[in-house]
Motif scaffolding. Structure first.
Motif, PDB file in Angstrom:
ATOM      1  N   PRO A  61     -16.596  13.133  37.473  1.00 17.30           N
ATOM      2  CA  PRO A  61     -16.981  13.935  36.301  1.00 17.30           C
ATOM      3  C   PRO A  61     -16.732  15.423  36.496  1.00 17.30           C
ATOM      4  CG  PRO A  61     -18.935  13.185  37.493  1.00 17.30           C
ATOM      5  CD  PRO A  61     -17.762  12.458  38.079  1.00 17.30           C
ATOM      6  N   LEU A  62     -16.836  15.888  37.743  1.00 16.20           N
ATOM      7  CA  LEU A  62     -16.563  17.308  38.018  1.00 16.20           C
ATOM      8  C   LEU A  62     -15.122  17.655  37.675  1.00 16.20           C
ATOM      9  CD1 LEU A  62     -17.343  20.061  39.236  1.00 16.20           C
ATOM     10  CD2 LEU A  62     -16.695  19.143  41.470  1.00 16.20           C
ATOM     11  N   GLY A  63     -14.189  16.786  38.052  1.00  9.65           N
ATOM     12  CA  GLY A  63     -12.792  17.043  37.765  1.00  9.65           C
ATOM     13  C   GLY A  63     -12.465  16.907  36.289  1.00  9.65           C
ATOM     14  N   LEU A  64     -13.062  15.902  35.648  1.00  9.09           N
ATOM     15  CA  LEU A  64     -12.752  15.655  34.242  1.00  9.09           C
ATOM     16  C   LEU A  64     -13.229  16.778  33.341  1.00  9.09           C
ATOM     17  CD1 LEU A  64     -13.589  11.841  33.889  1.00  9.09           C
ATOM     18  CD2 LEU A  64     -11.343  12.903  34.014  1.00  9.09           C
ATOM     19  N   ILE A  65     -14.399  17.328  33.615  1.00  8.06           N
ATOM     20  CA  ILE A  65     -14.987  18.327  32.725  1.00  8.06           C
ATOM     21  C   ILE A  65     -15.122  19.689  33.407  1.00  8.06           C
ATOM     22  CG2 ILE A  65     -16.984  18.935  31.330  1.00  8.06           C
ATOM     23  CD1 ILE A  65     -15.356  16.653  30.210  1.00  8.06           C
ATOM     24  N   GLY A  66     -15.764  19.734  34.569  1.00  8.53           N
ATOM     25  CA  GLY A  66     -16.053  21.013  35.209  1.00  8.53           C
ATOM     26  C   GLY A  66     -14.799  21.809  35.543  1.00  8.53           C
ATOM     27  N   VAL A  67     -13.865  21.183  36.254  1.00 13.06           N
ATOM     28  CA  VAL A  67     -12.640  21.874  36.634  1.00 13.06           C
ATOM     29  C   VAL A  67     -11.794  22.181  35.409  1.00 13.06           C
ATOM     30  CG1 VAL A  67     -10.479  21.655  37.917  1.00 13.06           C
ATOM     31  CG2 VAL A  67     -12.615  20.872  38.951  1.00 13.06           C
ATOM     32  N   ALA A  68     -11.738  21.220  34.459  1.00 17.38           N
ATOM     33  CA  ALA A  68     -10.934  21.425  33.248  1.00 17.38           C
ATOM     34  C   ALA A  68     -11.421  22.636  32.458  1.00 17.38           C
ATOM     35  CB  ALA A  68     -10.981  20.169  32.374  1.00 17.38           C
ATOM     36  N   ILE A  69     -12.726  22.715  32.242  1.00 17.58           N
ATOM     37  CA  ILE A  69     -13.272  23.835  31.472  1.00 17.58           C
ATOM     38  C   ILE A  69     -13.120  25.141  32.234  1.00 17.58           C
ATOM     39  CG2 ILE A  69     -15.407  24.821  30.541  1.00 17.58           C
ATOM     40  CD1 ILE A  69     -16.260  22.035  29.759  1.00 17.58           C
ATOM     41  N   GLY A  70     -13.392  25.120  33.540  1.00 16.48           N
ATOM     42  CA  GLY A  70     -13.224  26.328  34.336  1.00 16.48           C
ATOM     43  C   GLY A  70     -11.796  26.842  34.301  1.00 16.48           C
ATOM     44  N   THR A  71     -10.829  25.910  34.308  1.00 20.99           N
ATOM     45  CA  THR A  71      -9.416  26.288  34.244  1.00 20.99           C
ATOM     46  C   THR A  71      -9.066  26.914  32.901  1.00 20.99           C
ATOM     47  OG1 THR A  71      -8.799  24.521  35.785  1.00 20.99           O
ATOM     48  CG2 THR A  71      -7.050  25.404  34.383  1.00 20.99           C
ATOM     49  N   VAL A  72      -9.573  26.311  31.827  1.00 25.19           N
ATOM     50  CA  VAL A  72      -9.215  26.743  30.478  1.00 25.19           C
ATOM     51  C   VAL A  72      -9.863  28.069  30.102  1.00 25.19           C
ATOM     52  CG1 VAL A  72      -9.501  26.175  28.027  1.00 25.19           C
ATOM     53  CG2 VAL A  72      -8.683  24.441  29.624  1.00 25.19           C
ATOM     54  N   ILE A  73     -11.123  28.283  30.507  1.00 22.86           N
ATOM     55  CA  ILE A  73     -11.827  29.471  30.030  1.00 22.86           C
ATOM     56  C   ILE A  73     -11.438  30.736  30.786  1.00 22.86           C
ATOM     57  CG2 ILE A  73     -13.810  28.143  29.239  1.00 22.86           C
ATOM     58  CD1 ILE A  73     -15.366  29.203  31.667  1.00 22.86           C
ATOM     59  N   LEU A  74     -10.911  30.612  32.011  1.00 22.07           N
ATOM     60  CA  LEU A  74     -10.613  31.832  32.786  1.00 22.07           C
ATOM     61  C   LEU A  74      -9.623  32.758  32.072  1.00 22.07           C
ATOM     62  CD1 LEU A  74     -11.005  33.586  35.252  1.00 22.07           C
ATOM     63  CD2 LEU A  74      -9.283  32.210  36.449  1.00 22.07           C
ATOM     64  N   PRO A  75      -8.475  32.241  31.559  1.00 21.85           N
ATOM     65  CA  PRO A  75      -7.587  33.158  30.818  1.00 21.85           C
ATOM     66  C   PRO A  75      -8.264  33.760  29.589  1.00 21.85           C
ATOM     67  CG  PRO A  75      -6.418  31.139  31.408  1.00 21.85           C
ATOM     68  CD  PRO A  75      -7.870  30.908  31.708  1.00 21.85           C
ATOM     69  N   SER A  76      -9.074  32.961  28.887  1.00 21.06           N
ATOM     70  CA  SER A  76      -9.759  33.462  27.692  1.00 21.06           C
ATOM     71  C   SER A  76     -10.790  34.526  28.044  1.00 21.06           C
ATOM     72  CB  SER A  76     -10.441  32.295  26.960  1.00 21.06           C
ATOM     73  OG  SER A  76     -11.100  32.746  25.802  1.00 21.06           O
ATOM     74  N   LEU A  77     -11.583  34.273  29.088  1.00 21.19           N
ATOM     75  CA  LEU A  77     -12.570  35.261  29.522  1.00 21.19           C
ATOM     76  C   LEU A  77     -11.891  36.539  30.005  1.00 21.19           C
ATOM     77  CD1 LEU A  77     -15.065  32.979  31.528  1.00 21.19           C
ATOM     78  CD2 LEU A  77     -15.419  33.947  29.259  1.00 21.19           C
TER      79      LEU A  77
ATOM     80  N   THR B 102     -17.534  32.292  24.429  1.00 22.85           N
ATOM     81  CA  THR B 102     -16.739  31.364  25.238  1.00 22.85           C
ATOM     82  C   THR B 102     -17.586  30.740  26.347  1.00 22.85           C
ATOM     83  OG1 THR B 102     -14.704  32.602  24.796  1.00 22.85           O
ATOM     84  CG2 THR B 102     -14.696  31.149  26.707  1.00 22.85           C
ATOM     85  N   LEU B 103     -18.403  31.542  27.009  1.00 18.42           N
ATOM     86  CA  LEU B 103     -19.284  31.015  28.060  1.00 18.42           C
ATOM     87  C   LEU B 103     -20.300  30.024  27.486  1.00 18.42           C
ATOM     88  CD1 LEU B 103     -20.322  33.796  30.619  1.00 18.42           C
ATOM     89  CD2 LEU B 103     -19.141  31.648  31.061  1.00 18.42           C
ATOM     90  N   ASP B 104     -20.875  30.366  26.342  1.00 18.68           N
ATOM     91  CA  ASP B 104     -21.872  29.487  25.742  1.00 18.68           C
ATOM     92  C   ASP B 104     -21.242  28.148  25.345  1.00 18.68           C
ATOM     93  OD1 ASP B 104     -24.835  29.910  24.666  1.00 18.68           O
ATOM     94  OD2 ASP B 104     -23.795  28.620  23.238  1.00 18.68           O
ATOM     95  N   TRP B 105     -20.027  28.218  24.802  1.00 18.46           N
ATOM     96  CA  TRP B 105     -19.313  26.994  24.429  1.00 18.46           C
ATOM     97  C   TRP B 105     -19.063  26.121  25.667  1.00 18.46           C
ATOM     98  CZ3 TRP B 105     -14.324  25.841  26.234  1.00 18.46           C
ATOM     99  CH2 TRP B 105     -13.739  24.703  25.687  1.00 18.46           C
ATOM    100  N   ALA B 106     -18.626  26.754  26.753  1.00 15.38           N
ATOM    101  CA  ALA B 106     -18.369  26.008  27.983  1.00 15.38           C
ATOM    102  C   ALA B 106     -19.642  25.365  28.516  1.00 15.38           C
ATOM    103  CB  ALA B 106     -17.764  26.937  29.035  1.00 15.38           C
ATOM    104  N   MET B 107     -20.749  26.082  28.441  1.00 12.59           N
ATOM    105  CA  MET B 107     -22.014  25.546  28.933  1.00 12.59           C
ATOM    106  C   MET B 107     -22.472  24.335  28.131  1.00 12.59           C
ATOM    107  SD  MET B 107     -23.291  26.697  31.653  1.00 12.59           S
ATOM    108  CE  MET B 107     -24.881  25.940  31.346  1.00 12.59           C
ATOM    109  N   ARG B 108     -22.248  24.347  26.818  1.00  9.70           N
ATOM    110  CA  ARG B 108     -22.643  23.199  25.999  1.00  9.70           C
ATOM    111  C   ARG B 108     -21.908  21.940  26.456  1.00  9.70           C
ATOM    112  NH1 ARG B 108     -22.321  27.158  21.921  1.00  9.70           N
ATOM    113  NH2 ARG B 108     -20.366  26.349  21.062  1.00  9.70           N
ATOM    114  N   LEU B 109     -20.608  22.074  26.725  1.00  9.19           N
ATOM    115  CA  LEU B 109     -19.844  20.921  27.182  1.00  9.19           C
ATOM    116  C   LEU B 109     -20.266  20.482  28.588  1.00  9.19           C
ATOM    117  CD1 LEU B 109     -16.200  21.710  25.966  1.00  9.19           C
ATOM    118  CD2 LEU B 109     -17.782  20.018  25.058  1.00  9.19           C
ATOM    119  N   ILE B 110     -20.560  21.455  29.437  1.00  8.48           N
ATOM    120  CA  ILE B 110     -20.957  21.138  30.817  1.00  8.48           C
ATOM    121  C   ILE B 110     -22.259  20.341  30.837  1.00  8.48           C
ATOM    122  CG2 ILE B 110     -21.891  22.191  32.927  1.00  8.48           C
ATOM    123  CD1 ILE B 110     -18.895  22.210  32.891  1.00  8.48           C
ATOM    124  N   VAL B 111     -23.266  20.813  30.114  1.00  8.89           N
ATOM    125  CA  VAL B 111     -24.560  20.120  30.117  1.00  8.89           C
ATOM    126  C   VAL B 111     -24.454  18.789  29.385  1.00  8.89           C
ATOM    127  CG1 VAL B 111     -26.990  20.281  29.467  1.00  8.89           C
ATOM    128  CG2 VAL B 111     -25.777  22.316  30.266  1.00  8.89           C
TER     129      VAL B 111
END
Length: 516
Positions: free
Chosen positions: A278-294, A309-318
């Protein structure tokens, strides 16, 4: 990156990662079935973990977190020729550093194995095998790090599929090595070393066509004085520690495990691989995608968009991380029995690995939170804060290891479980401190809407837990491998359906996952 592309980019990375993780799971099942959890597999896992650990530092970890914000800033403020010059200089400097490191490690291979697995010294056969394997696996670091460098460039330009697909080639190569090449060799485990070397080259090659089309495939040039290179190195050196704390903690577990019962390294590895799904499917994917945006938001000084952007990422993470942590704990025995207990991987090995998975499962959410919180600092080119937190986390892991190993020893439980539990505790120390400084500096904090939403996630997770415990007695402990797998899938689908239905019934709606 436009708001509408964040979710679609995450889905692209997640789908490619899902393919990789599924093949990775097949790979691990094949490896454990062919080689078992004994000395040979322990030797390979240590030899592969060394370049893999450094890959996380140079590639997915510190380098990408330092390089992407600088590249994004160049895209916003510089000409295309200056971007090409930056890529040329960075590739030259990174390449020469990696080559020097590779030569040094290969020259000192026996000492490196002794450092990372001191327990192997008492077993000459295992020690010598690990050393031979390191000669084959360590050059992988150069190729995979350059792959990650090129992948970071593509991700900054909105091309997420090729970098996300690259790990699939490693899994395929290792499966072929175990099934087809191993029976042809006198020392069968060496096939995995050759497979890793081949995979590194293939993963690098598939990045090149997209770079060429975008006119970003430029000849490397060594220039340590280039302004962009100096900034990246300045950001990277402390980030090496800060962003890779989880890997450092897992590496400490390997060092401790090498001194424990034979098979401990393999048991921990099996548990880590499942917990990373699950870390790879969601955690790494979101971390990869949001870095350029942030990074783009910080470059424009748009902190409102940054926070959204951070709040959106957190909703998916939780949304994913909380039920995934609980489900891994509840289903640990079933997962190991259905997926790994076959061939040379015995039922006892399954029991030992499931204990490690139970102890690691609680940290899945913690690991995911780190993947979101850390980029919030790196996007602002702040590497010092994560480094300080990383130091605290590593010391916490060592302290937890001593405490939990002592508790497990007194309770007459297998000691590797204490190591896994220590990693879980350290992950929450890391994530908790990252969040503390995010809200203290008024960068981001949980808003009022999180009170209701958090309760909805908790209620749905509790309902899922009850449903999983209710159907576990129907799992066929002595059935065929396919029957076990079918029932496991049915149990997982049931848990997911219950979670989704109760979440919707509590008032949660899919529109709440939209950016902003």
């Amino acid at each position: 990156m436009a708001k509408s592309r964040l979710l679609s980019s995450t889905l692209v990375v997640s789908s490619m990662t899902m393919l990789s993780r599924i093949l990775g799971l097949v790979r691990d099942v094949v490896l454990m079935g062919v080689f078992g959890a004994g000395g040979l597999m322990d030797a390979f896992l240590v030899a592969f973990k060394i370049p893999n650990f450094l890959r996380r530092l140079f590639a997915e970890g510190a380098f990408s977190q330092a390089f992407v914000p600088v590249l994004t800033e160049y895209k916003e403020q510089k000409t295309f020729n200056e971007i090409q010059l930056l890529i040329s200089r960075v590739s030259g400097v990174l390449g020469v550093i990696l080559l020097a490191l590779t030569v040094a490690v290969l020259a000192l291979a026996p000492f490196v194995i002794q450092l990372f697995a001191p327990g192997f010294v008492d077993d000459p056969a295992k020690f010598n095998t690990a050393t031979e394997l390191l000669y084959l696996t360590f050059p992988y670091l150069f190729f995979i790090s350059m792959t990650a460098f090129f992948g970071s460039i593509l991700q900054s330009y909105g091309r997420f599929a090729p970098p996300a697909f690259a790990p699939v080639l490693l899994n395929i190569s290792m499966i072929v090595g175990a099934w087809l090449i191993a029976p042809m060799l006198d020392k069968s485990i060496m096939a995995l070393g050759h497979a890793v070397a081949v995979a590194g080259v293939l993963q690098l090659i598939i990045q090149l066509p997209d770079l060429y089309r975008k006119k970003l495939l430029v000849a490397p040039s060594i220039d340590f004085k280039h302004e962009g290179v100096r900034r990246i190195l300045t950001l990277m050196l402390p980030a090496i520690f800060g962003v890779s704390v989880t890997q450092i903690n897992l590496l400490l577990n390997t060092i401790f495990a090498s001194k424990m019962a034979n098979g401990s390294v393999s048991w921990l590895y099996s548990a880590e691989r499942l917990s990373e799904l699950p870390l790879g499917l969601i955690g790494v994917a979101i971390g990869t995608v949001i870095l350029p945006s942030l990074s783009a938001s910080r470059a424009k000084a748009d902190m409102i968009e940054f926070g959204k952007t951070l709040d959106w990422a957190m909703r998916l993470i939780v949304l994913i991380g909380l039920p995934a942590s609980v489900a891994m704990f509840v289903l640990s025995d079933v997962l190991m029995n259905a997926l790994f207990v076959r061939g040379e991987f015995s039922a006892t090995d399954g029991d030992m690995a499931s204990l490690a998975l139970r102890c690691l499962s609680g940290g899945i959410l913690g690991f995911m939170l780190i993947k979101v919180f850390a980029p919030a600092f790196f996007a602002g080119q702040d590497t010092k804060t994560p480094v300080k937190i990383g130091i605290v986390s590593v010391f916490a892991n060592m302290l937890f290891s001593v405490v939990f190993i002592g508790i497990f020893y007194l309770a007459k439980l297998p000691l590797h479980g204490g190591l896994a539990l220590a990693t879980t505790g350290a992950s929450f120390v890391n994530a908790g401190l990252l969040y503390y400084f995010l809200q203290k500096r008024d960068i981001w904090h949980f808003g009022k809407h999180w009170y209701k939403m958090g309760m909805q996630f908790v209620i749905a997770t509790l309902a899922m837990t009850v449903s999983l415990y209710a159907v576990l007695p129907y799992y066929p402990q002595d059935g065929s491998a396919w029957a076990k797998l079918a029932v496991l899938i049915a149990i997982c689908v049931l848990g997911a359906v219950v979670y989704g239905v109760v979440l919707l019934a509590s008032g949660f709606r899919p529109r709440q996952l939209r950016h902003g």
